[in-house]
Design an enzyme around this catalytic site. Structure first.
Site, PDB file in Angstrom:
ATOM      1  N   GLU A 140       0.754  -1.108  -0.072  1.00 40.75           N
ATOM      2  CA  GLU A 140      -0.016  -0.110   0.199  1.00 40.75           C
ATOM      3  C   GLU A 140       0.882   1.220  -0.057  1.00 40.75           C
ATOM      4  OE1 GLU A 140      -2.811  -0.263   3.302  1.00 40.75           O
ATOM      5  OE2 GLU A 140      -3.729  -1.892   2.412  1.00 40.75           O
ATOM      6  N   HIS A 286      -8.717  10.338   4.216  1.00 43.22           N
ATOM      7  CA  HIS A 286      -8.336   9.383   3.164  1.00 43.22           C
ATOM      8  C   HIS A 286      -8.813   9.807   1.821  1.00 43.22           C
ATOM      9  CE1 HIS A 286      -8.370   5.486   1.026  1.00 43.22           C
ATOM     10  NE2 HIS A 286      -8.134   4.895   2.064  1.00 43.22           N
ATOM     11  N   ARG A 335      -0.724   9.137   2.351  1.00 40.87           N
ATOM     12  CA  ARG A 335      -2.002   9.578   2.084  1.00 40.87           C
ATOM     13  C   ARG A 335      -2.066  10.882   1.958  1.00 40.87           C
ATOM     14  NH1 ARG A 335      -5.306   4.867   5.606  1.00 40.87           N
ATOM     15  NH2 ARG A 335      -5.036   3.351   4.232  1.00 40.87           N
ATOM     16  N   HIS A 396     -10.816   9.941   7.836  1.00 41.79           N
ATOM     17  CA  HIS A 396     -10.697   8.512   8.091  1.00 41.79           C
ATOM     18  C   HIS A 396      -9.843   8.212   9.097  1.00 41.79           C
ATOM     19  CE1 HIS A 396      -9.794   4.615   6.536  1.00 41.79           C
ATOM     20  NE2 HIS A 396      -8.778   4.598   6.686  1.00 41.79           N
ATOM     21  N   ARG A 431      -0.390   8.615   9.635  1.00 41.11           N
ATOM     22  CA  ARG A 431      -0.076   7.462   9.663  1.00 41.11           C
ATOM     23  C   ARG A 431       0.232   6.620   8.312  1.00 41.11           C
ATOM     24  NH1 ARG A 431      -3.994   3.040   8.748  1.00 41.11           N
ATOM     25  NH2 ARG A 431      -5.646   4.602   7.859  1.00 41.11           N
TER      26      ARG A 431
END
Length: 592
Positions: A140, A286, A335, A396, A431
């Site tokens: 990811e 997100h 992100r 998110h 994160r």
């Protein structure tokens, strides 16, 4: 930036109430430890404590299986591949955290993580496997190796929750553990400041620091149970220790991937109890949340980052791919980078969304790898093997929370926190994908074992609760949508001083109106909707103060009036509440 009180623009700080208005408890019970929350952190902590203390009580806001973990799609990150390493995982985490991670906490996460995942498998979690029968790993955003373990394609959280709930259900009849469902924790009970045995950060035998009384110890919770029989209505649980694992703050904003129950209850309760919260300004939006129209609010469907990990591309509404010009990792950039790029591209094209194009992955692959997303989209009339999916950023994950050490201890003696509600320093300003489930798992085990050891040694003892100073208060439930609109416009994806000061003023006006009995004619009564709305208001107020203080852009915090990163802000912004309810903002160096 100097240590001590923040002395920036709009110096008059915000206020909150230090207690929620509620009826007196109609029943009382006791336990060695009360755990609040039933996601991966709460369930793991409860299972660990059951083996180590005489009695643990688990409180969950809904059904036992309704924690936020259920909604996690992508997976759990850990260096399980022989070609990967904890050191590589650490480096990716530090890069994503943009210079604000606590390196010690990240080292704990990546070194203990693989063993915790194997223990999760031993507890019954079934992960997807590769051709050799080992755990299948994917990649990811922000990761430079395949280290994301997943289950059911895109139903990792649901599988982990299923396994842990099954473990807990198997011991339901054990007198050493009790589960109270459909219960909102109203407040953390606290005892006399500096009471003997109130160990925390204090250095005196009476809980004092330099002769000054230490903080009031946590000694249980008050809660409201929506049930029948003896566990109904307002009650009190007296305990030697409280472990908060209440999840996130999604409902502070108009739109979020979080469930409706994510109203910031743990952060608000910890603040009111005297705990320090940190990194609140780092809210992760997100990048790829299904766009269903500008009027839609509440919980929105997430299109997992793993979709981009498998090769899906982002294009604007003109069909132009834009991420390769933004970051070397393109769609797999961290992100915050992707979310900000999408917002800028939306502004450039005059659109309120962009498109996620997965058509080239093929119908069979999409259905097999992402069955949950495929079914959800189909239910909305979208066939993503034939058409791009409209997406836009939405709240998110929250990288901040109640500040803890490496064992989950807060600065309130007897109060611990783990999972998304905690600020361990693992995430820093942003994160890294799929580190959240791992953090909840690793630090729940550490917190539970630490609490159990301190109870066994006599360090944590039962204290008698005393009423905290100052009046109790509530914000009317009718104000919830207004609070969410203020938070979305102020400390939202893009922020500036003007918007944040406006948010501060509007939030203060709502509190003043509630206290003056002029809340648009709303009736304010002690009940679930009012308690949740007050928590949402308090978290929004603290978040706004933190975002106003940090005059730079970094990770999940983007200030359009301070768009550059400033190394002078490689510090943590902390928020506490004074005895009179005033929110105090300070900064401090990162732990070394």
């Amino acid at each position: 930036m100097p240590d001590g009180p923040y002395d920036g623009p709009g110096r008059v700080p915000a206020r909150i109430r230090r207690r929620l208005r509620a009826d007196e408890p109609g029943w009382t019970t006791s336990a060695d430890v009360v755990v609040v929350g039933s996601g991966i952190a709460g369930l793991t902590a409860a299972l660990e404590l059951r083996e180590r203390v005489e009695r643990v009580l688990l409180v969950t806001k809904g059904a036992l299986s309704s924690g936020s973990t259920v909604w996690a799609q992508g997976g759990i990150a850990a260096a399980l591949d022989p070609d990967d390493s904890p050191e590589a995982h650490l480096e990716d985490t530090l890069v994503a955290g943009v210079g604000l991670c606590d390196r010690r906490a990240v080292e704990v996460l990546v070194t203990e993580g693989p063993e915790r995942v194997r223990e999760l498998v031993a507890r019954g979690a079934v992960f997807d496997t590769d051709g050799s029968g080992g755990i299948a790993l994917t990649r990811e955003g922000g990761h430079h190796a395949d280290r994301i373990a997943h289950a059911g394609g895109d139903a990792t959280g649901a599988e982990i929750s299923r396994a842990l709930v099954a473990q807990l259900e198997a011991v339901r009849n054990d007198p050493g553990i009790e589960v109270v469902e459909n219960a909102l924790v109203v407040d953390v009970l606290t005892g006399t400041p500096g009471a003997p045995g109130a160990s925390g950060s204090a250095d005196g035998p009476d809980g004092s620091v330099g002769g000054v009384p230490g903080p009031a110890p946590a000694c249980g919770v008050t809660l409201h149970v929506r049930g029948e029989g003896s566990r109904d209505g307002i009650g009190a649980v007296l305990a030697k220790a409280v472990v908060l694992a209440t999840g996130g703050i999604g409902q502070v904003f108009r739109s979020s991937t979080n469930p409706q129950a994510a109203t910031g209850d743990g952060i608000a309760a910890a603040l009111r109890a005297g705990a320090t919260v940190g990194d609140l300004e780092f809210v992760q939006f997100h990048p790829t949340v299904l766009w269903l129209g500008s009027a839609v609010k509440g919980q929105l469907p997430l299109i997992s980052e793993a979709v981009r990990g498998e090769g899906a591309l982002l294009v604007d509404t003109n069909g132009v791919r834009f991420m390769p010009d933004v970051h070397p990792m393109a769609e797999l950039a961290p992100r915050d980078v992707v979310a900000h790029a999408i917002v800028r591209q939306m502004a450039a094209t005059g659109s309120d969304h962009v498109l996620l194009d997965a058509r080239h992955l093929g119908r069979a692959f999409l259905a097999r790898r992402f069955p949950t997303i495929t079914a959800r989209l189909a239910g909305l009339g979208i066939d993503w093997s034939e058409e791009p999916v409209p997406v836009a950023p939405a709240q998110h994950y929250h990288s901040g929370g109640v500040v803890t050490d490496l064992d989950g201890r807060t600065d309130v003696p007897g109060l611990s926190a783990c999972g998304e509600v905690a600020c361990t320093g693992v995430h820093g300003a942003n994160r890294l994908a799929s580190n959240s489930l791992l953090e909840g798992l690793v630090f729940a085990v550490r917190a539970a074992r630490d609490v159990a050891e301190r109870i066994a040694s006599g360090e944590l003892v039962q204290h008698e609760p005393v009423e905290r100073s100052g009046p109790a208060g509530l914000v009317p439930a009718a104000a919830r949508s207004r609070v969410q609109a203020i938070a979305s416009a102020g400390p939202g994806v893009m922020r500036d001083a003007r918007g944040l000061l406006g948010a501060r003023n509007h939030l203060a006006a709502l509190l003043d109106a509630a206290e003056g009995g002029d809340a648009a004619g709303a009736v304010v009564v002690p009940q679930l909707a009012e308690w949740e709305t007050t928590n949402v208001h308090q978290v929004a107020s603290a978040l706004t103060e933190a975002a106003l203080a940090r005059a730079e852009s970094r990770g999940g915090h983007f200030r359009t009036d301070h768009p550059s990163r400033d190394d002078g802000w490689r510090r943590r912004v902390l928020v506490r509440v004074d005895d009179d309810g005033t929110l105090r903002v300070t900064t401090s160096p990162l732990p070394t």
